[in-house]
Design a protein around this motif. Sequence first.
Motif, PDB file in Angstrom:
ATOM      1  N   ARG A  36       0.782  -1.103   0.012  1.00 21.15           N
ATOM      2  CA  ARG A  36      -0.040   0.016   0.054  1.00 21.15           C
ATOM      3  C   ARG A  36       0.809   1.385   0.068  1.00 21.15           C
ATOM      4  O   ARG A  36       0.655   2.196  -0.652  1.00 21.15           O
ATOM      5  CB  ARG A  36      -0.825  -0.015   1.091  1.00 21.15           C
ATOM      6  CG  ARG A  36      -2.071   0.950   0.998  1.00 21.15           C
ATOM      7  CD  ARG A  36      -3.034   0.432   2.150  1.00 21.15           C
ATOM      8  NE  ARG A  36      -4.185   1.725   2.104  1.00 21.15           N
ATOM      9  CZ  ARG A  36      -5.213   1.477   1.166  1.00 21.15           C
ATOM     10  NH1 ARG A  36      -5.050   0.610   0.331  1.00 21.15           N
ATOM     11  NH2 ARG A  36      -6.349   2.526   1.030  1.00 21.15           N
ATOM     12  N   LEU A  37       2.065   1.298   0.912  1.00 18.90           N
ATOM     13  CA  LEU A  37       2.826   2.323   0.889  1.00 18.90           C
ATOM     14  C   LEU A  37       3.584   2.640  -0.652  1.00 18.90           C
ATOM     15  O   LEU A  37       3.685   3.702  -0.817  1.00 18.90           O
ATOM     16  CB  LEU A  37       3.825   2.285   1.987  1.00 18.90           C
ATOM     17  CG  LEU A  37       3.186   2.158   3.550  1.00 18.90           C
ATOM     18  CD1 LEU A  37       4.323   1.874   4.372  1.00 18.90           C
ATOM     19  CD2 LEU A  37       2.534   3.606   3.684  1.00 18.90           C
ATOM     20  N   VAL A  42       5.417   6.909  -1.085  1.00 17.12           N
ATOM     21  CA  VAL A  42       6.014   7.593  -0.011  1.00 17.12           C
ATOM     22  C   VAL A  42       7.178   7.119   0.577  1.00 17.12           C
ATOM     23  O   VAL A  42       7.595   7.594   1.636  1.00 17.12           O
ATOM     24  CB  VAL A  42       4.696   7.734   1.034  1.00 17.12           C
ATOM     25  CG1 VAL A  42       3.673   8.659   0.744  1.00 17.12           C
ATOM     26  CG2 VAL A  42       4.327   6.434   1.705  1.00 17.12           C
ATOM     27  N   ILE A  43       7.837   6.183   0.032  1.00 22.21           N
ATOM     28  CA  ILE A  43       8.941   5.570   0.747  1.00 22.21           C
ATOM     29  C   ILE A  43      10.235   5.903   0.180  1.00 22.21           C
ATOM     30  O   ILE A  43      11.178   6.494   0.893  1.00 22.21           O
ATOM     31  CB  ILE A  43       8.889   3.925   0.726  1.00 22.21           C
ATOM     32  CG1 ILE A  43       7.474   3.440   1.215  1.00 22.21           C
ATOM     33  CG2 ILE A  43      10.026   3.346   1.196  1.00 22.21           C
ATOM     34  CD1 ILE A  43       7.402   1.753   1.054  1.00 22.21           C
ATOM     35  N   ARG A 118      11.293  17.190  10.269  1.00 24.18           N
ATOM     36  CA  ARG A 118       9.913  16.640   9.848  1.00 24.18           C
ATOM     37  C   ARG A 118      10.221  15.227   9.094  1.00 24.18           C
ATOM     38  O   ARG A 118      11.392  14.822   8.390  1.00 24.18           O
ATOM     39  CB  ARG A 118       9.404  17.722   8.538  1.00 24.18           C
ATOM     40  CG  ARG A 118       9.270  18.904   9.119  1.00 24.18           C
ATOM     41  CD  ARG A 118       7.851  18.969   9.967  1.00 24.18           C
ATOM     42  NE  ARG A 118       7.475  20.652  10.226  1.00 24.18           N
ATOM     43  CZ  ARG A 118       7.893  21.293  11.234  1.00 24.18           C
ATOM     44  NH1 ARG A 118       8.753  20.427  12.063  1.00 24.18           N
ATOM     45  NH2 ARG A 118       7.609  22.434  11.269  1.00 24.18           N
ATOM     46  N   TRP A 119       9.243  14.455   9.479  1.00 22.13           N
ATOM     47  CA  TRP A 119       9.272  13.076   8.947  1.00 22.13           C
ATOM     48  C   TRP A 119       8.094  12.861   7.899  1.00 22.13           C
ATOM     49  O   TRP A 119       7.023  13.433   8.101  1.00 22.13           O
ATOM     50  CB  TRP A 119       9.323  12.026   9.839  1.00 22.13           C
ATOM     51  CG  TRP A 119      10.360  11.800  10.824  1.00 22.13           C
ATOM     52  CD1 TRP A 119      11.531  11.118  10.592  1.00 22.13           C
ATOM     53  CD2 TRP A 119      10.647  12.307  12.081  1.00 22.13           C
ATOM     54  NE1 TRP A 119      12.497  11.155  11.264  1.00 22.13           N
ATOM     55  CE2 TRP A 119      12.064  12.045  12.357  1.00 22.13           C
ATOM     56  CE3 TRP A 119      10.094  13.330  12.936  1.00 22.13           C
ATOM     57  CZ2 TRP A 119      12.571  12.402  13.530  1.00 22.13           C
ATOM     58  CZ3 TRP A 119      10.784  13.534  14.116  1.00 22.13           C
ATOM     59  CH2 TRP A 119      11.831  13.220  14.391  1.00 22.13           C
ATOM     60  N   ASP A 120       8.473  11.995   6.695  1.00 19.72           N
ATOM     61  CA  ASP A 120       7.377  11.677   5.675  1.00 19.72           C
ATOM     62  C   ASP A 120       6.683  10.499   5.779  1.00 19.72           C
ATOM     63  O   ASP A 120       5.577  10.296   5.282  1.00 19.72           O
ATOM     64  CB  ASP A 120       8.320  11.660   4.396  1.00 19.72           C
ATOM     65  CG  ASP A 120       9.303  12.820   4.135  1.00 19.72           C
ATOM     66  OD1 ASP A 120       8.739  13.890   3.909  1.00 19.72           O
ATOM     67  OD2 ASP A 120      10.599  12.489   4.145  1.00 19.72           O
ATOM     68  N   LEU A 121       7.371   9.671   6.711  1.00 23.20           N
ATOM     69  CA  LEU A 121       6.593   8.280   6.876  1.00 23.20           C
ATOM     70  C   LEU A 121       6.783   7.942   8.488  1.00 23.20           C
ATOM     71  O   LEU A 121       7.777   8.026   8.818  1.00 23.20           O
ATOM     72  CB  LEU A 121       7.155   7.335   5.931  1.00 23.20           C
ATOM     73  CG  LEU A 121       6.720   5.821   6.140  1.00 23.20           C
ATOM     74  CD1 LEU A 121       4.733   5.903   5.906  1.00 23.20           C
ATOM     75  CD2 LEU A 121       7.162   5.005   5.146  1.00 23.20           C
ATOM     76  N   VAL A 122       5.826   7.851   8.997  1.00 24.95           N
ATOM     77  CA  VAL A 122       5.942   7.448  10.448  1.00 24.95           C
ATOM     78  C   VAL A 122       5.124   6.104  10.835  1.00 24.95           C
ATOM     79  O   VAL A 122       3.810   5.943  10.341  1.00 24.95           O
ATOM     80  CB  VAL A 122       5.533   8.660  11.579  1.00 24.95           C
ATOM     81  CG1 VAL A 122       5.651   8.004  12.820  1.00 24.95           C
ATOM     82  CG2 VAL A 122       6.063  10.032  11.040  1.00 24.95           C
ATOM     83  N   PRO A 203      -3.201   8.915   0.098  1.00 25.00           N
ATOM     84  CA  PRO A 203      -2.867  10.286   0.882  1.00 25.00           C
ATOM     85  C   PRO A 203      -2.665  11.401  -0.296  1.00 25.00           C
ATOM     86  O   PRO A 203      -2.454  11.139  -1.272  1.00 25.00           O
ATOM     87  CB  PRO A 203      -1.692  10.092   1.644  1.00 25.00           C
ATOM     88  CG  PRO A 203      -0.861   9.091   0.809  1.00 25.00           C
ATOM     89  CD  PRO A 203      -1.876   8.254   0.166  1.00 25.00           C
ATOM     90  N   ASN A 204      -2.862  12.745   0.250  1.00 25.75           N
ATOM     91  CA  ASN A 204      -2.646  13.626  -0.465  1.00 25.75           C
ATOM     92  C   ASN A 204      -1.117  13.786  -1.319  1.00 25.75           C
ATOM     93  O   ASN A 204      -1.109  14.349  -2.301  1.00 25.75           O
ATOM     94  CB  ASN A 204      -2.640  15.225   0.361  1.00 25.75           C
ATOM     95  CG  ASN A 204      -3.958  15.494   1.042  1.00 25.75           C
ATOM     96  OD1 ASN A 204      -4.942  14.860   0.505  1.00 25.75           O
ATOM     97  ND2 ASN A 204      -3.944  15.969   1.956  1.00 25.75           N
ATOM     98  N   SER A 205      -0.281  13.422  -0.535  1.00 23.77           N
ATOM     99  CA  SER A 205       1.128  13.220  -1.135  1.00 23.77           C
ATOM    100  C   SER A 205       1.099  12.414  -2.744  1.00 23.77           C
ATOM    101  O   SER A 205       1.841  12.470  -3.285  1.00 23.77           O
ATOM    102  CB  SER A 205       2.144  12.860  -0.129  1.00 23.77           C
ATOM    103  OG  SER A 205       1.800  11.629   0.188  1.00 23.77           O
ATOM    104  N   ALA A 206       0.114  11.617  -2.621  1.00 24.17           N
ATOM    105  CA  ALA A 206       0.004  10.655  -3.936  1.00 24.17           C
ATOM    106  C   ALA A 206      -0.460  11.143  -5.107  1.00 24.17           C
ATOM    107  O   ALA A 206      -0.402  10.702  -6.032  1.00 24.17           O
ATOM    108  CB  ALA A 206      -0.607   9.076  -3.652  1.00 24.17           C
TER     109      ALA A 206
END
Length: 207
Positions: A36-37, A42-43, A118-122, A203-206
């Motif tokens: 999914r990620l 986002v990775i 700031r982190w992009d993936l948590v 997510p928005n980033s996609a």
Amino acid sequence: MSRIIAGAAGGTTLVSVPGSLTRPTTDRVKEALFSRLDAFEVIADARVLDLYAGSGSLGVESASRGAKTVDLVEFDGKASEVCQRNADLVNTVAGRKVVTVHRSKVESFLERARDGVRWDLVFLDPPYPLEEPALAGVLAKLLPHLAEGAVAVVERSSRSPEPVWPDGMERFAERKYGETKLWFAEPSVEEGAQADPDQAAEPNSAG
């Protein structure tokens, strides 16, 4: 026995935390999660934070798949030693220090984090006994450290209620895998932006 599923270190067997100190994410759930990620894109080149890291399985999987940096946060001494051993495996393959281990309580780590970090993936995989108000407090401390378009993944028992998201963070997807439930959240969309809750597939980033 857990392993790295894909990427530069794919197939590598990970060291497990002895006894029942932690509740590792099963390979079945991990494979579904990272599929999914990957779809969210986002990775690659992401700054990743793995809270309540346990063996560090989720963080080192991210490193293997191209994350820029990974921070593993684990307070238990034996578990943090396992995190370090697994981090060393991935760092050796990468030829540089991608994964850093922090022996710390999650709350303290977030309180000490520098302004502007700031982190992009948590990933948050807290012990099931952690009460919901405590988890809500951690999410509130995390929010200022989420990058624009970041994704936060909370892993809980399928019997647990949905986490209480702080103002400024919202859930966009959830998935259940047997006894495990994953909640996907992101920084809230800007006021006035169009958002269809029934179409929250990414997510928005996609984009």
